[in-house]
Design a protein around this motif. Structure first.
Motif, PDB file in Angstrom:
ATOM      1  N   THR A 117       0.843  -1.196   0.000  1.00 23.46           N
ATOM      2  CA  THR A 117       0.000   0.000   0.000  1.00 23.46           C
ATOM      3  C   THR A 117       0.881   1.250   0.000  1.00 23.46           C
ATOM      4  O   THR A 117       2.108   1.166   0.127  1.00 23.46           O
ATOM      5  N   ARG A 118       0.257   2.415  -0.091  1.00 24.57           N
ATOM      6  CA  ARG A 118       0.995   3.676  -0.008  1.00 24.57           C
ATOM      7  C   ARG A 118       1.706   3.807   1.339  1.00 24.57           C
ATOM      8  O   ARG A 118       2.772   4.386   1.447  1.00 24.57           O
ATOM      9  N   ASP A 119       1.073   3.247   2.380  1.00 28.22           N
ATOM     10  CA  ASP A 119       1.624   3.383   3.733  1.00 28.22           C
ATOM     11  C   ASP A 119       2.842   2.500   3.970  1.00 28.22           C
ATOM     12  O   ASP A 119       3.700   2.834   4.794  1.00 28.22           O
ATOM     13  N   ASN A 120       2.915   1.339   3.309  1.00 27.23           N
ATOM     14  CA  ASN A 120       4.018   0.417   3.607  1.00 27.23           C
ATOM     15  C   ASN A 120       4.962   0.221   2.435  1.00 27.23           C
ATOM     16  O   ASN A 120       5.821  -0.667   2.464  1.00 27.23           O
ATOM     17  N   GLN A 167      -1.728 -26.099   4.317  1.00 21.15           N
ATOM     18  CA  GLN A 167      -1.305 -24.696   4.329  1.00 21.15           C
ATOM     19  C   GLN A 167      -0.352 -24.382   3.173  1.00 21.15           C
ATOM     20  O   GLN A 167      -0.395 -23.279   2.614  1.00 21.15           O
ATOM     21  N   ARG A 168       0.474 -25.346   2.831  1.00 20.48           N
ATOM     22  CA  ARG A 168       1.358 -25.150   1.665  1.00 20.48           C
ATOM     23  C   ARG A 168       0.530 -25.019   0.392  1.00 20.48           C
ATOM     24  O   ARG A 168       0.831 -24.198  -0.490  1.00 20.48           O
ATOM     25  N   TYR A 169      -0.519 -25.827   0.292  1.00 18.95           N
ATOM     26  CA  TYR A 169      -1.406 -25.750  -0.877  1.00 18.95           C
ATOM     27  C   TYR A 169      -2.113 -24.394  -0.937  1.00 18.95           C
ATOM     28  O   TYR A 169      -2.215 -23.770  -2.007  1.00 18.95           O
ATOM     29  N   ILE A 170      -2.593 -23.922   0.217  1.00 20.96           N
ATOM     30  CA  ILE A 170      -3.253 -22.607   0.280  1.00 20.96           C
ATOM     31  C   ILE A 170      -2.282 -21.511  -0.150  1.00 20.96           C
ATOM     32  O   ILE A 170      -2.630 -20.615  -0.929  1.00 20.96           O
ATOM     33  N   PHE A 171      -1.054 -21.588   0.346  1.00 20.09           N
ATOM     34  CA  PHE A 171      -0.056 -20.581  -0.025  1.00 20.09           C
ATOM     35  C   PHE A 171       0.208 -20.593  -1.531  1.00 20.09           C
ATOM     36  O   PHE A 171       0.253 -19.538  -2.171  1.00 20.09           O
ATOM     37  N   ASP A 172       0.395 -21.794  -2.096  1.00 16.04           N
ATOM     38  CA  ASP A 172       0.669 -21.894  -3.537  1.00 16.04           C
ATOM     39  C   ASP A 172      -0.485 -21.327  -4.357  1.00 16.04           C
ATOM     40  O   ASP A 172      -0.265 -20.677  -5.392  1.00 16.04           O
ATOM     41  N   THR A 173      -1.724 -21.564  -3.914  1.00 18.41           N
ATOM     42  CA  THR A 173      -2.897 -21.024  -4.618  1.00 18.41           C
ATOM     43  C   THR A 173      -2.874 -19.500  -4.608  1.00 18.41           C
ATOM     44  O   THR A 173      -3.106 -18.849  -5.637  1.00 18.41           O
ATOM     45  N   LEU A 174      -2.591 -18.924  -3.418  1.00 16.75           N
ATOM     46  CA  LEU A 174      -2.522 -17.467  -3.303  1.00 16.75           C
ATOM     47  C   LEU A 174      -1.334 -16.905  -4.083  1.00 16.75           C
ATOM     48  O   LEU A 174      -1.420 -15.832  -4.678  1.00 16.75           O
ATOM     49  N   TRP A 175      -0.225 -17.623  -4.089  1.00 21.01           N
ATOM     50  CA  TRP A 175       0.970 -17.197  -4.816  1.00 21.01           C
ATOM     51  C   TRP A 175       0.673 -17.058  -6.312  1.00 21.01           C
ATOM     52  O   TRP A 175       1.087 -16.101  -6.970  1.00 21.01           O
ATOM     53  N   ASN A 176      -0.080 -18.003  -6.846  1.00 20.73           N
ATOM     54  CA  ASN A 176      -0.409 -17.977  -8.266  1.00 20.73           C
ATOM     55  C   ASN A 176      -1.345 -16.821  -8.622  1.00 20.73           C
ATOM     56  O   ASN A 176      -1.405 -16.404  -9.783  1.00 20.73           O
ATOM     57  N   LYS A 177      -2.071 -16.318  -7.634  1.00 18.31           N
ATOM     58  CA  LYS A 177      -2.991 -15.200  -7.879  1.00 18.31           C
ATOM     59  C   LYS A 177      -2.324 -13.841  -7.668  1.00 18.31           C
ATOM     60  O   LYS A 177      -2.880 -12.806  -8.037  1.00 18.31           O
ATOM     61  N   SER A 178      -1.150 -13.847  -7.040  1.00 21.57           N
ATOM     62  CA  SER A 178      -0.476 -12.588  -6.698  1.00 21.57           C
ATOM     63  C   SER A 178       0.351 -12.065  -7.865  1.00 21.57           C
ATOM     64  O   SER A 178       0.551 -12.757  -8.858  1.00 21.57           O
ATOM     65  N   ILE A 179       0.819 -10.824  -7.744  1.00 19.04           N
ATOM     66  CA  ILE A 179       1.636 -10.213  -8.793  1.00 19.04           C
ATOM     67  C   ILE A 179       2.988  -9.801  -8.211  1.00 19.04           C
ATOM     68  O   ILE A 179       3.100  -9.590  -7.004  1.00 19.04           O
ATOM     69  N   PRO A 180       4.025  -9.671  -9.047  1.00 20.16           N
ATOM     70  CA  PRO A 180       5.355  -9.295  -8.529  1.00 20.16           C
ATOM     71  C   PRO A 180       5.320  -7.963  -7.788  1.00 20.16           C
ATOM     72  O   PRO A 180       4.642  -7.013  -8.202  1.00 20.16           O
ATOM     73  N   ALA A 181       6.069  -7.898  -6.714  1.00 17.83           N
ATOM     74  CA  ALA A 181       6.098  -6.691  -5.883  1.00 17.83           C
ATOM     75  C   ALA A 181       6.590  -5.477  -6.670  1.00 17.83           C
ATOM     76  O   ALA A 181       6.085  -4.366  -6.499  1.00 17.83           O
ATOM     77  N   GLU A 182       7.576  -5.671  -7.548  1.00 18.02           N
ATOM     78  CA  GLU A 182       8.123  -4.554  -8.320  1.00 18.02           C
ATOM     79  C   GLU A 182       7.033  -3.851  -9.121  1.00 18.02           C
ATOM     80  O   GLU A 182       7.004  -2.623  -9.214  1.00 18.02           O
ATOM     81  N   ARG A 183       6.137  -4.648  -9.703  1.00  7.81           N
ATOM     82  CA  ARG A 183       5.067  -4.070 -10.515  1.00  7.81           C
ATOM     83  C   ARG A 183       4.093  -3.261  -9.666  1.00  7.81           C
ATOM     84  O   ARG A 183       3.683  -2.161 -10.022  1.00  7.81           O
ATOM     85  N   LYS A 184       3.754  -3.822  -8.506  1.00  6.34           N
ATOM     86  CA  LYS A 184       2.816  -3.121  -7.628  1.00  6.34           C
ATOM     87  C   LYS A 184       3.447  -1.850  -7.061  1.00  6.34           C
ATOM     88  O   LYS A 184       2.773  -0.808  -6.948  1.00  6.34           O
ATOM     89  N   ILE A 185       4.723  -1.925  -6.712  1.00  8.93           N
ATOM     90  CA  ILE A 185       5.425  -0.734  -6.196  1.00  8.93           C
ATOM     91  C   ILE A 185       5.418   0.380  -7.246  1.00  8.93           C
ATOM     92  O   ILE A 185       5.188   1.551  -6.940  1.00  8.93           O
TER      93      ILE A 185
END
Length: 533
Positions: free
Chosen positions: A70-73, A131-149
């Motif tokens: 976010t803008r704050d972090n 929990q590893r499966y949940i993380f992998d699912t969320l990982w696939n939906k996320s975007i690279p930090a550089e792009r979001k920054i």
């Protein structure tokens, strides 16, 4: 405190929480996956937690982390990115957890920069795997930090890709995306009725307004028929919209200004209401997907544009050939008639025979050109009658023998046909004579000596008549064989390459088949066709 046996516990207090986290870090061998809410990155500014991360990194352990940037972090995330290169962003994260290949720790943060005071720890294999499966699912939906920054710091709109199953919401997206267009709108309409649906939503007028602006570009690919022709005429007369005729499809597409696109499924192409027409809608501003869809649209546009040009060229070519062949027929017929009169009752000279022979050749060429235009425009009509096919074959052979009676060609090549009885068929007599003439003429071109043998027989078991023209000439080259009956394909430099193409269309118009093969003895070829009785 032992944590190697399978168990699940809740730990309280900063000291215990830090201890359990340190133990998990020490036990990690291959990979540590961390999931943090927007307050999470501040945790790793605390020396003990930062030290644990640095220990994992120094040991070569893979660290993957998902957080909400976010803008704050954003500044904290940029510092965290130096420690964790595999940092990703995901909207709306709540809570946090860490999971390695052996252990799972779920944490709750109450304030930024305040150590965790409570965690749930588990070494139960099944829970760790979940929990590893949940993380992998969320990982696939996320975007690279550089792009979001970059988006956050540049004030850019965040990328999204939504699949909308509610038809009303899908229609709202279609309306919104067209109204957002500023300079460019590319539309792929899957049916002619789809354009009428846009008109009822008021979007056609929106497109006309956009097209009236300078430097704007509106291109539409859609099927064109009576259902949308008046609407297209209205758009063309009111603006600089460009249309190309497309085919019916199961999905439509709208792209605007290199910024957003919508792809919508067609559930019922005949429905009167758009609500009943569309299924799901994909809506996104994802650059990679946008450019892929735009590239697809451009390829389709260029292909359709090329097809339109080729179609116009074929129409112009057909019109020219039709006019030219009609204009040729009259003088050719006159020359042919006088050539035949010169030979009646008199011993013809070599020159007179050459005139007659070439007049007949010109006559066949003019007929071939006329037939070509009829075939291309699907105007080839058959005038069927009952006749003896054997008599027609004999007529063609006698005609060739008469034309070449004093020519060197027939001194070295014999045309053989043994008529045995009658072979009655109901077909277009003149056109079948043309086919037989083409096949014999073709055989003569490639046979310098030997024979051309014609056979015609009834195949009662198949209810067919088969005609074969076998020569002892040079045979058919392998590279020509597959395209032998195509338009303008020639086996040598002379000729038009139309005879076999026209013959194929005449035979197929009768419901028959035509083919060719090289003879098994290596000398010459055989052309055959069948006709249903």
């Amino acid at each position: 405190m032992l944590i190697n046996s399978e168990r699940t516990e809740v730990f309280h207090g900063n000291e215990n929480v830090l201890k359990i986290w340190t133990k998990c870090v020490n036990n990690t061998e291959q990979e540590m996956n961390i999931y943090l809410d927007s307050a999470g990155p501040s945790l790793y500014e605390i020396p003990d937690y930062k030290k644990a991360l640095m220990f994992l990194k120094s040991r070569g352990t893979r660290i993957k982390c998902i957080t909400e940037i976010t803008r704050d972090n954003v500044d904290l995330c940029k510092r965290l990115l130096k420690i964790i290169p595999e940092l990703r962003h995901l909207d709306g994260i709540k809570g946090g957890f860490s999971v390695s290949e052996k252990e799972y720790v779920s944490s709750v943060m109450t304030k930024e920069s305040v150590p965790m005071t409570q965690v749930i720890y588990s070494s139960v294999e099944q829970l760790v795997e979940e929990q590893r499966y949940i993380f992998d699912t969320l990982w696939n939906k996320s975007i690279p930090a550089e792009r979001k920054i970059k988006e956050v710091e540049g004030g850019l709109e965040p990328e999204f890709l939504d699949v909308i199953y509610d038809q009303k919401n899908g229609i709202e997206v279609i309306i919104d995306i067209v109204r957002r267009a500023n300079k460019e709108a590319l539309l792929l309409m899957p049916t002619s009725r789809a354009l009428a649906h846009l008109h009822r939503l008021g979007l056609v007028e929106e497109l006309i307004k956009l097209a009236s602006k300078k430097s704007s570009e509106i291109r539409i690919i859609c099927p064109i028929d009576d259902e949308n022709s008046s609407l297209i005429e209205h758009m063309l007369s009111s603006s600089s919209v460009r249309f190309l005729k497309g085919d019916n499809a199961h999905a439509g597409m709208i792209l605007v200004d290199d910024s957003k696109f919508a792809v919508f499924e067609i559930k019922d192409s005949k429905a009167n209401q758009l609500l009943d027409t569309i299924g799901f809608t994909i809506y996104s501003n994802n650059k990679a997907s946008l450019y892929s869809f735009k590239s697809f649209f451009e390829s389709l546009w260029n292909l359709n544009e090329l097809n339109e040009k080729l179609k116009r060229r074929d129409e112009e070519q057909s019109e020219f050939i039709n006019i030219a062949s009609h204009e040729l027929k009259t003088p050719i017929q006159t020359i042919l008639t006088y050539s035949e009169l010169l030979q009646d009752g008199n011993e013809s000279t070599e020159y007179e025979e050459a005139i007659l022979r070439n007049s007949k050749r010109l006559h066949r060429l003019a007929n071939n050109l006329l037939n070509l235009t009829k075939i291309q425009n699907k105007l080839l009509k058959l005038e069927k009658e009952g006749f003896d096919l054997n008599d027609s074959v004999l007529t063609v052979i006698k005609d060739f023998q008469y034309q070449f009676r004093n020519h060197e060609l027939l001194k070295n090549v014999k045309i053989l046909f043994n008529k045995s009885g009658s072979l009655y068929i109901n077909a277009d007599k003149e056109r079948l004579i043309q086919v037989i003439s083409n096949l014999i003429d073709n055989a003569l071109r490639f046979t310098s000596e030997g024979s051309i043998t014609i056979t015609a027989e009834e195949k009662k078991s198949d209810n067919l008549i088969q005609v074969n023209v076998k020569d002892s000439g040079s045979g058919i080259e392998p590279e020509i064989m597959s395209k032998l009956f195509s338009k303008f394909v020639r086996r040598q430099k002379s000729g038009t390459g139309l005879g076999l193409y026209i013959s194929k269309n005449i035979i197929e118009a009768h419901g028959g088949k035509i083919w060719a093969r090289n003879n098994s003895n290596g000398k010459g070829a055989t052309f055959s066709f069948t006709l249903p009785i």
